[in-house]
Design an enzyme around this catalytic site. Sequence first.
Site, short mmCIF file in Angstrom:
data_model
loop_
_atom_site.label_atom_id
_atom_site.label_comp_id
_atom_site.label_asym_id
_atom_site.label_seq_id
_atom_site.Cartn_x
_atom_site.Cartn_y
_atom_site.Cartn_z
CB SER A 710 -0.94 0.01 1.22
OG SER A 710 -0.17 -0.04 2.42
CE LYS A 753 -3.34 0.91 4.97
NZ LYS A 753 -3.28 0.44 3.59
#
Length: 820
Positions: A710, A753
């Site tokens: 990511s 996140k």
Amino acid sequence: MNPRTSDDPMSTDMNPDKDDDARASATNGAESSKTPSLPDDMLIVLPVRNLVLFPGVILPVAIKREKTVAGAQEAVRVEGKVGFLLQKNPETEDPTFDELHRIGTAATIVRYVTAPDGTHHLVCQGERRFRVLDAVGGFPYLVARVEYLNDTGVHHPEVEARVLLLKQKAVEAITLLPQAPVELANSIQAIESPAALADTIASFLDIKPTEKQELLETAEIRERLERVSTHLTRRVEVLKLSRQIEEQTKEAIDDRQREYVLREQLKQIQKELGEETEGEEAEELAGAIAKAGMPAEVDEHARKELKRLERMNEASGEYSMARTYLETLIALPWSKLDAESIEIQRARGILDADHYGLEKIKKRILEYLAVRKLNPEGRSPILCFVGPPGVGKTSLGQSIARAVGLKFQRTSLGGTHDEAEIRGHRRTYIGALPGNIIQAIRKAGTRNPVLMLDEIDKLGHGIQGDPASALLEVLDPEQNSTFRDNYLGVPFDLSKVLFIATANQLDTIPGPLRDRMEIIELTGYTEEEKVEIARRYLVRRQLEANGLKQEQASVSDEALHVIAREYTREAGCRNLERAIGAVLRNVAVRVAEGKANSVRIEAGDVQDILGAPRFENEVAMRVSVPGVATGLAWTPVGGDILFIEATRIPGTGKLILTGQLGDVMKESAQAALSLLKSQAESLGVDSTRFEKSDIHVHIPAGAIPKDGPSAGVALYTALVSLMTNRTVRNDVAMTGEISLRGLVLPVGGIKEKTVAARTCRGRGRACDRRDGAEGGVIRSFRVRRRGRAVWVRRQASDPACPVALGKADTRAPGHAGPDA
């Protein structure tokens, strides 16, 4: 049979030389008292403990009591008889006639001896039975008016037959006695009188004094012979059994077996006398087995084990193991089920009272309880709460137990590497125990508790087996109704147990085990949620822990925000609670010293108490130069931000990567550089700069390994920032993977996140993947009230960079700036 019976131990030092001196002293002492002589119908009575003297029998008697000694000395002085009466209670020290039996034996004192220790010893010969009519006072010893008794009954063939049988039994008993003199048998054979024979044998019988007293009080000859014969027959059987045991074990006896033989003999003797204690224990265990409510198969197995236990020697090690096993079987709740009380409104109230937020999880729990209420016999799924530490997984299990009204038990599986911890040890091992599952159910005392399997993701795997594989049967509703623990050796029904598992991450849970559970993920809390949790629960809990009352200390919401933002950075609330505890301990010191009665902690007081902030917003400082971008990462304890720094140095076009990067992130960096080279013209970057320069990409905190799919967008943005000399916005944090075509690929951990993106001063945007399954999470979740998320749907070079990049830097290209 016992050749001598007495109430007190008699000294064997019967010195004839002292006999005359003792008799003289007794005479002189009696003369000095000047007591009148007694008529023929009166007797000096000597009370005795545990001794019955029969007519025609000579027995030694030890006396100590003052009245008894005085009476014996008077009888010696006047050469009269004494009467022996058995006490009803041997513990009575100075008995009266009401505490003595009424029938005794009149005897003549053959010898009187005083031992060096002051004990007086008599050798007496019994003569006739007597009955006490009434007591006579005025004497320093017991005197009674008596009548003498004669034996009743006539001599007829039945009496003669009993005499013959009694002599045979007596001779048989004498032959069974070890080292018995031959003269004893001849003496018994020479007795002609039935009464004398019965009295002689009765005096040698090893029976209780009360039973001997019954024989003494039996005047009818035939009945007395019958009673003596009964006692003698039982004694002969005991002696035969003892001889049989001795013969069977004689060949194999050694030092270690001697104790066993003695205990076996004692057991058989006690059994014949009705005094065994093991029989009572066996009866208690049998009764407990009957009350345990075991299934038929288990009940039959338990009774077989009980029979084995009865045949064992209680001194052997196997005896204690077998008894412990039976007690474990009995203690298990085979048939006990607690009544469930599921009320959806009450359950919703309990969940809301115990936990703030977690709406999705609460909704699933209420659905679970509703189905369980409507279909109690259905197979409920195994819930597994997965999330970072401190987010409330264990407390959710406790709330479920309260909501359904069942007992709660917790078993920690962290570090378990032995299969026996789940299935139990086999009983062949010393110290064997059931597995943790059975032990938890035994402790709960019911077959349907709420059993939490904590830290299921931290199971080990060693040479002792695989605990995760052992849990497959436990957590499978199709199999756990016949779960077989190695220690029990019989099936136990686990289908009624409400299992709940907890884990910090799913990666370490084996696939087959994960497939048996329904995964419910608990993500981290935002700052606002942490402050609300602290306001509702943590402050009150720490007040109680530190001995403070609510009117003595309080913490403002602004102070809670400061503590959560600048002193804790975690997904859960454990460190937040510790920090609040540290603040309240400071208040406790001031209150205890008497410096303050009530203290309110404001935001400005936090730094004075906790010191300098541990976490600061360094995003603006880090990304103030070109080549630095802020990325978002998922960790087992929640989301986090990381900085990606890139710089250009003279070289030959190499890519240098540092910072403990894994293979996936190395490939992402190479793909980001290739994508940048392919789009250099559209971005206004001179392609010759790649050939004359080496690009160094570094991710700080190099001691921490980093890997994951990511970081592509953040790496690409950092390289674009470096080559175009434009800084990255300090309120933007990025996550997402890229392809060589510039597409943003899907990633996970969006909420974690996004929570981490709050460190971008709250107004931050999250440049994320194309719209997907987790888009709804972000739409319903705001970083702060003014925050938003920007979704990259097409190529990373088109929408991502304009959002992320700021104005061009006027400083020299490639300048990396200070390392914050």
